[in-house]
Enzyme design. Sequence first.
Site, mmCIF file in Angstrom:
data_model
loop_
_atom_site.group_PDB
_atom_site.id
_atom_site.type_symbol
_atom_site.label_atom_id
_atom_site.label_comp_id
_atom_site.label_asym_id
_atom_site.label_seq_id
_atom_site.Cartn_x
_atom_site.Cartn_y
_atom_site.Cartn_z
ATOM 1 N N ARG A 63 1.029 4.238 -2.841
ATOM 2 C CA ARG A 63 0.991 5.760 -2.516
ATOM 3 C C ARG A 63 2.181 6.572 -2.836
ATOM 4 O O ARG A 63 1.924 7.609 -2.839
ATOM 5 C CB ARG A 63 0.633 6.068 -1.369
ATOM 6 C CG ARG A 63 -0.985 4.978 -0.926
ATOM 7 C CD ARG A 63 -1.586 5.892 0.396
ATOM 8 N NE ARG A 63 -0.744 5.283 1.379
ATOM 9 C CZ ARG A 63 -1.356 5.663 2.636
ATOM 10 N NH1 ARG A 63 -2.329 6.041 2.763
ATOM 11 N NH2 ARG A 63 -0.491 5.222 3.614
ATOM 12 N N CYS A 82 -8.665 10.005 1.871
ATOM 13 C CA CYS A 82 -7.857 8.582 1.733
ATOM 14 C C CYS A 82 -6.511 8.706 1.374
ATOM 15 O O CYS A 82 -5.699 8.336 1.626
ATOM 16 C CB CYS A 82 -8.632 7.735 0.585
ATOM 17 S SG CYS A 82 -10.115 7.319 1.364
ATOM 18 N N HIS A 83 -6.140 9.387 0.193
ATOM 19 C CA HIS A 83 -5.018 9.866 -0.326
ATOM 20 C C HIS A 83 -4.587 11.320 -0.725
ATOM 21 O O HIS A 83 -3.739 11.466 -1.386
ATOM 22 C CB HIS A 83 -4.812 8.816 -1.809
ATOM 23 C CG HIS A 83 -5.250 7.555 -1.545
ATOM 24 N ND1 HIS A 83 -6.319 6.931 -1.723
ATOM 25 C CD2 HIS A 83 -4.495 6.556 -0.881
ATOM 26 C CE1 HIS A 83 -6.140 5.762 -1.163
ATOM 27 N NE2 HIS A 83 -5.168 5.455 -0.857
ATOM 28 N N GLY A 84 -5.627 12.073 -0.080
ATOM 29 C CA GLY A 84 -5.246 13.632 -0.155
ATOM 30 C C GLY A 84 -5.391 14.063 -1.428
ATOM 31 O O GLY A 84 -4.708 14.938 -1.960
ATOM 32 N N TYR A 131 0.895 -1.171 -0.147
ATOM 33 C CA TYR A 131 -0.047 0.091 0.036
ATOM 34 C C TYR A 131 0.829 1.319 0.023
ATOM 35 O O TYR A 131 0.623 2.221 -0.669
ATOM 36 C CB TYR A 131 -0.869 -0.051 1.050
ATOM 37 C CG TYR A 131 -2.093 0.984 1.348
ATOM 38 C CD1 TYR A 131 -3.139 1.011 0.134
ATOM 39 C CD2 TYR A 131 -2.307 1.882 2.177
ATOM 40 C CE1 TYR A 131 -4.024 1.737 0.233
ATOM 41 C CE2 TYR A 131 -3.303 2.757 2.383
ATOM 42 C CZ TYR A 131 -4.267 2.717 1.282
ATOM 43 O OH TYR A 131 -5.507 3.478 1.419
#
Lengths: 423, 177
Positions: free
Chosen positions: A299, B141-143, A295
């Site tokens: 990202r 969640c991921h900005g 994960y």
Amino acid sequence: MATSNYQPKNRFLRAFNEQLPILSLIHDSLGPGYRAPKNLNYWWNFGSLAGFCLIVQIVTGIVLVMHYTPHADLAFDSVEHIMRDVNYGWLLRYIHANGASMFFIVVYIHIFRGLFYGSYRSPRETLWFLGVIIYLLMMATGFMGYVLPWGQMSFWGATVITNLFSAVPLVGDEIVTFLWGGYSVDNPTLQRFFSLHYLLPFVILGMVILHIWALHIPGSNNPLGIDVQGPQDQVPFHPYYTAKDAFGLGLFLIFFAVFVFYFPNFLGHPDNYIEANPMVTPAHIVPEWYYLPFYAILRAIPDKLGGVVAMFAAILILFAMPWLDGSKARSSRFRPIYRTFLWLFVANAILLGYVGANSPDDFLHLGGVDISFLTLGRIATAYYFLFFLVIVPVVSRWEEPLPLPKSINEEVLKKAAKAAPAE
Amino acid sequence: MATTEQGTSEGTDVTRRDFLYVASGAFAAVGAAAAAWPLIDQMNPSADVLALSSIEVDLSAIDVGQSVTVLWRGKPVFVRHRTPKEIEEARAVDLASLPDPQADEDRVQKPEWLIMVGVCTHLGCVPIGERGDYDGWFCPCHGSHYDTSGRIRKGPAPKNLEVPEYVFLNDTTVKIG
């Protein structure tokens, strides 16, 4: 497997074994008929432990299904019904939920053992590939199993992971709709995940049987990484390694039980005790701990497709290990420089897990310096791939291994003499 | 010798038997593919899922600056009654600076009503309203940051929030889908 000369003593069993030589098969694969190197250390316990974990998951899973309802309106309540009403339901579910984590802990150590001692090297490439396939199947199974309780993390984890496929060029959205069976994660998704979550463990079981078969053709690797030269280098699997495995299993069960009885929710996420709600996304979506390093890699890459590709590549690159490593020695015991990089790789993987558990916008305070988790994740991702693509191929070919022992037997006797000096 | 001649002719020439092999093999492959299709296509959305494809929303209860979220096809849809300031902000942006350039005029039918699917184009989370660096939406969640037109401005999402098909049935009712 060599032709068996196993003859059951009992007359009826002998006749039965002649018609269906399954007793010979067991004798030759798990009994005295399988001879293993006599210097195997405790890192070699994790294969049988992984097999044990699989059986625990299948057995507890089958009984949980007797009480669980795979429907978006009923799943969450049926899990609570298991926890509160079903006799020992809490125990069975906690064993199953923590058992998944235990399975991954064991398998990660098992994979590390393979990496450290060069168990993926010739003549064991097929064995290694089967292992990587089992690992991939485990990840798919674990992911779908986590969706079944239909809590907030189940729902949003499923949403994020299935959306990974929307990064596929041209047909991404169609693939996602196909996976969902609708326009969002909903009841059709839950039902198909349930079906596959029930199926895949048996596929894994089949792969495990092939994995053991592929192990027994060349035989086990060993901490020295040198080949077995004759019977003096080996001991029969039973009773020597059955006893050693049983002892390891005892220790492992204590570890397992501590989680099940004292910290049953430690490895889970509290938000999964809130029923799935498609209108509200939890503040932080965190996957199960065993996916966190991947994960973090996802990202770390600023491009959607690139992130997804990097994440899958991080796992699939394990398939290339037999070719990436060109050292003359299998075992890292004789490769001090490589060994340092390998331990760094382990530390880096743990760091990636830590990064994966945190929001990329947050900062890590180290002394007086603030590092964003995004930066940290990018550095760790870089080392992850650098290790496989540069360090392994270069260091393994350039580093001259320490002198290898002549035989396993000689080394074992030398060690024994040192441990018990002349009386 | 007779056997040799026979062997040669079988090895080089195309015989009636070869044709039968290929033809029956091809026929079987088509049959297998046809049999597999129902097993694959059952995964796609079923008729009842497809049937639930449109909803009507009453706009009279939504004040200026207010926003409601409705469920459409299992997904949240944001219906926002924008303030003049938000509209102005959305229209003042230099399109060349956007990751997914699109004019605000192309995203709305009536400037005060912004209607879009509330699903982050990164990995499908629901962004939170009136947050983020551009006064629009922020995905936790991921900005990813979206502006007052729902366009992606910063973060990993590749595209603007999707605008669904909709029609204004009258001044206070909109039909989505």
